[in-house]
Design a protein around this motif. Structure first.
Motif, PDB file in Angstrom:
ATOM      1  N   LEU A  93      -9.564  -1.544  -3.021  1.00  0.00           N
ATOM      2  CA  LEU A  93      -8.501  -0.548  -2.925  1.00  0.00           C
ATOM      3  C   LEU A  93      -9.066   0.839  -3.190  1.00  0.00           C
ATOM      4  O   LEU A  93      -9.763   1.060  -4.181  1.00  0.00           O
ATOM      5  CB  LEU A  93      -7.415  -0.865  -3.944  1.00  0.00           C
ATOM      6  N   ARG A  94      -8.773   1.787  -2.306  1.00  0.00           N
ATOM      7  CA  ARG A  94      -9.238   3.162  -2.441  1.00  0.00           C
ATOM      8  C   ARG A  94      -8.055   4.124  -2.443  1.00  0.00           C
ATOM      9  O   ARG A  94      -6.945   3.782  -2.064  1.00  0.00           O
ATOM     10  CB  ARG A  94     -10.198   3.528  -1.304  1.00  0.00           C
ATOM     11  N   GLY A  95      -8.323   5.364  -2.849  1.00  0.00           N
ATOM     12  CA  GLY A  95      -7.292   6.382  -2.983  1.00  0.00           C
ATOM     13  C   GLY A  95      -7.012   6.638  -4.451  1.00  0.00           C
ATOM     14  O   GLY A  95      -7.693   6.098  -5.334  1.00  0.00           O
ATOM     15  N   THR A  96      -6.024   7.450  -4.715  1.00  0.00           N
ATOM     16  CA  THR A  96      -5.735   7.837  -6.105  1.00  0.00           C
ATOM     17  C   THR A  96      -4.618   7.029  -6.754  1.00  0.00           C
ATOM     18  O   THR A  96      -4.396   7.148  -7.956  1.00  0.00           O
ATOM     19  CB  THR A  96      -5.356   9.326  -6.158  1.00  0.00           C
ATOM     20  N   LEU A  97      -3.921   6.206  -5.975  1.00  0.00           N
ATOM     21  CA  LEU A  97      -2.741   5.503  -6.480  1.00  0.00           C
ATOM     22  C   LEU A  97      -3.015   4.022  -6.725  1.00  0.00           C
ATOM     23  O   LEU A  97      -3.963   3.452  -6.173  1.00  0.00           O
ATOM     24  CB  LEU A  97      -1.586   5.641  -5.489  1.00  0.00           C
ATOM     25  N   THR A  98      -2.156   3.412  -7.518  1.00  0.00           N
ATOM     26  CA  THR A  98      -2.174   1.963  -7.644  1.00  0.00           C
ATOM     27  C   THR A  98      -1.494   1.348  -6.429  1.00  0.00           C
ATOM     28  O   THR A  98      -0.840   2.036  -5.632  1.00  0.00           O
ATOM     29  CB  THR A  98      -1.443   1.509  -8.915  1.00  0.00           C
ATOM     30  N   ALA A  99      -1.677   0.051  -6.290  1.00  0.00           N
ATOM     31  CA  ALA A  99      -0.982  -0.704  -5.243  1.00  0.00           C
ATOM     32  C   ALA A  99      -0.337  -1.919  -5.885  1.00  0.00           C
ATOM     33  O   ALA A  99      -0.699  -2.319  -6.993  1.00  0.00           O
ATOM     34  CB  ALA A  99      -1.944  -1.117  -4.143  1.00  0.00           C
ATOM     35  N   SER A 103      -6.797   1.728  -8.331  1.00  0.00           N
ATOM     36  CA  SER A 103      -7.770   2.109  -7.317  1.00  0.00           C
ATOM     37  C   SER A 103      -9.157   1.671  -7.766  1.00  0.00           C
ATOM     38  O   SER A 103      -9.510   1.800  -8.941  1.00  0.00           O
ATOM     39  CB  SER A 103      -7.748   3.618  -7.100  1.00  0.00           C
ATOM     40  N   GLY A 104      -9.921   1.121  -6.839  1.00  0.00           N
ATOM     41  CA  GLY A 104     -11.230   0.582  -7.168  1.00  0.00           C
ATOM     42  C   GLY A 104     -11.217  -0.915  -7.402  1.00  0.00           C
ATOM     43  O   GLY A 104     -12.278  -1.532  -7.543  1.00  0.00           O
ATOM     44  N   SER A 105     -10.029  -1.504  -7.444  1.00  0.00           N
ATOM     45  CA  SER A 105      -9.924  -2.942  -7.664  1.00  0.00           C
ATOM     46  C   SER A 105     -10.472  -3.726  -6.481  1.00  0.00           C
ATOM     47  O   SER A 105     -10.215  -3.393  -5.316  1.00  0.00           O
ATOM     48  CB  SER A 105      -8.469  -3.355  -7.894  1.00  0.00           C
ATOM     49  N   GLU A 106     -11.230  -4.761  -6.778  1.00  0.00           N
ATOM     50  CA  GLU A 106     -11.691  -5.700  -5.767  1.00  0.00           C
ATOM     51  C   GLU A 106     -10.598  -6.726  -5.507  1.00  0.00           C
ATOM     52  O   GLU A 106      -9.973  -7.227  -6.446  1.00  0.00           O
ATOM     53  CB  GLU A 106     -12.960  -6.419  -6.250  1.00  0.00           C
ATOM     54  N   LEU A 143       0.843  -1.209   0.000  1.00  0.00           N
ATOM     55  CA  LEU A 143       0.000   0.000   0.000  1.00  0.00           C
ATOM     56  C   LEU A 143       0.868   1.246   0.000  1.00  0.00           C
ATOM     57  O   LEU A 143       1.653   1.468   0.931  1.00  0.00           O
ATOM     58  CB  LEU A 143      -0.888   0.031   1.244  1.00  0.00           C
ATOM     59  N   ARG A 144       0.742   2.051  -1.040  1.00  0.00           N
ATOM     60  CA  ARG A 144       1.486   3.310  -1.104  1.00  0.00           C
ATOM     61  C   ARG A 144       0.807   4.370  -0.242  1.00  0.00           C
ATOM     62  O   ARG A 144      -0.363   4.264   0.122  1.00  0.00           O
ATOM     63  CB  ARG A 144       1.597   3.769  -2.558  1.00  0.00           C
ATOM     64  N   GLU A 145       1.580   5.412   0.078  1.00  0.00           N
ATOM     65  CA  GLU A 145       1.081   6.471   0.950  1.00  0.00           C
ATOM     66  C   GLU A 145      -0.148   7.153   0.351  1.00  0.00           C
ATOM     67  O   GLU A 145      -0.138   7.545  -0.825  1.00  0.00           O
ATOM     68  CB  GLU A 145       2.165   7.519   1.191  1.00  0.00           C
ATOM     69  N   GLY A 146      -1.189   7.291   1.154  1.00  0.00           N
ATOM     70  CA  GLY A 146      -2.427   7.903   0.695  1.00  0.00           C
ATOM     71  C   GLY A 146      -3.434   6.904   0.170  1.00  0.00           C
ATOM     72  O   GLY A 146      -4.523   7.291  -0.264  1.00  0.00           O
ATOM     73  N   SER A 147      -3.099   5.608   0.208  1.00  0.00           N
ATOM     74  CA  SER A 147      -4.019   4.557  -0.227  1.00  0.00           C
ATOM     75  C   SER A 147      -4.574   3.825   0.992  1.00  0.00           C
ATOM     76  O   SER A 147      -3.947   3.781   2.048  1.00  0.00           O
ATOM     77  CB  SER A 147      -3.304   3.553  -1.129  1.00  0.00           C
ATOM     78  N   TRP A 148      -5.740   3.236   0.808  1.00  0.00           N
ATOM     79  CA  TRP A 148      -6.325   2.441   1.879  1.00  0.00           C
ATOM     80  C   TRP A 148      -7.200   1.346   1.300  1.00  0.00           C
ATOM     81  O   TRP A 148      -7.578   1.374   0.127  1.00  0.00           O
ATOM     82  CB  TRP A 148      -7.124   3.309   2.853  1.00  0.00           C
ATOM     83  N   LEU A 149      -7.503   0.364   2.132  1.00  0.00           N
ATOM     84  CA  LEU A 149      -8.444  -0.687   1.789  1.00  0.00           C
ATOM     85  C   LEU A 149      -9.754  -0.429   2.512  1.00  0.00           C
ATOM     86  O   LEU A 149      -9.760  -0.117   3.712  1.00  0.00           O
ATOM     87  CB  LEU A 149      -7.903  -2.065   2.183  1.00  0.00           C
ATOM     88  N   GLU A 150     -10.830  -0.580   1.784  1.00  0.00           N
ATOM     89  CA  GLU A 150     -12.164  -0.475   2.357  1.00  0.00           C
ATOM     90  C   GLU A 150     -12.748  -1.888   2.426  1.00  0.00           C
ATOM     91  O   GLU A 150     -12.894  -2.554   1.399  1.00  0.00           O
ATOM     92  CB  GLU A 150     -13.043   0.418   1.490  1.00  0.00           C
TER      93      GLU A 150
END
Length: 235
Positions: free
Chosen positions: A207-213, A227-230, A192-199
């Motif tokens: 995956l949420r936030g503006t970055l890829t993981a 972002s948005g990937s299940e 998880l890169r900075e500014g990303s989170w899991l919902e």
């Protein structure tokens, strides 16, 4: 139904504590008048009291009061009765040691799984995985086990950093360390890169936030996920 925000970090570059997550947290903890804070990870060695005050000042700005688990005579009851729970960042070895020492690892898992809203940042996110073996932290204390909550079916590497091609640093990259982990362990690792989170909502992990993981699995090439990937396919 599980209800978690699992964030890489509490503070992004140029921001203040939790500010980038506040709009999300207003919704996440909308039904809570108060939350229980677990300050065991003690970033930079700060006290439980100072850490709790820092968190309280932020949550008070959105109308939520905060009380630290160290303020309760019975930490198990404190978790069971909490409206919401936040475990902050710091040192994962210390956090896990304290969770076991206070006999709250199992009850924290049970409380999360029954649907109490949970927020984790950094070390507080690390413990959501199957084990803490992919933390970046120094082993300043020896916990009785590396096993953690297992409320998601893989491991995390918060603060994931890509190799800097302009750096003169000759030490291992995060990817190298995760490949070393996979020589002896089978769980997937999610960087998880900075500014990303899991919902996490029930059985859904997004995956949420503006970055890829970056997703690492044994004997496979690492892949980038948008972002948005299940992430349910990891179960």
């Amino acid at each position: 139904m599980k209800n978690l925000i699992i964030a890489s970090t509490s503070t992004i570059h140029g921001g203040s504590y939790l500010d980038y997550l506040l709009p999300i947290l207003k919704v996440h903890f909308a039904a809570c008048q108060s939350i229980l804070f677990i300050p065991y990870a003690r970033p930079s060695g700060i006290s439980h009291e100072v850490y709790t005050q820092k968190v309280g000042s932020v949550f008070n700005s959105i109308g939520i009061s905060v009380k630290g688990i160290h303020e309760f005579s019975n930490p198990i009851e404190a978790i069971e009765q909490a409206e919401g729970i936040f475990t902050g960042g710091g040192n994962t070895f210390l956090l896990v040691s304290q969770l076991y020492e206070n006999k709250v690892m199992a009850v924290l898992k049970q409380t999360i799984e029954k649907g109490t809203p949970y927020l984790g940042t950094s070390a507080g996110s690390n413990i959501c995985g199957l084990t803490m073996k992919t933390t970046n932290d120094m082993p300043i204390i020896y916990p009785p086990s590396f096993d953690t909550l297992g409320v998601i079916p893989f491991n995390l590497n918060p603060h994931y950093l890509d190799p800097d091609t302009h750096s003169t640093h000759m030490g291992e990259t995060r990817e190298t360390r995760i490949k070393e982990f996979h020589q002896f362990n089978t769980p997937a690792v999610f960087g998880l890169r900075e500014g990303s989170w899991l919902e996490v909502k029930g059985n859904s992990i997004v995956l949420r936030g503006t970055l890829t993981a970056r997703l690492f699995r044994p004997n496979q090439e690492a892949v980038e996920l948008e972002s948005g990937s299940e992430l349910n396919f990891l179960k």
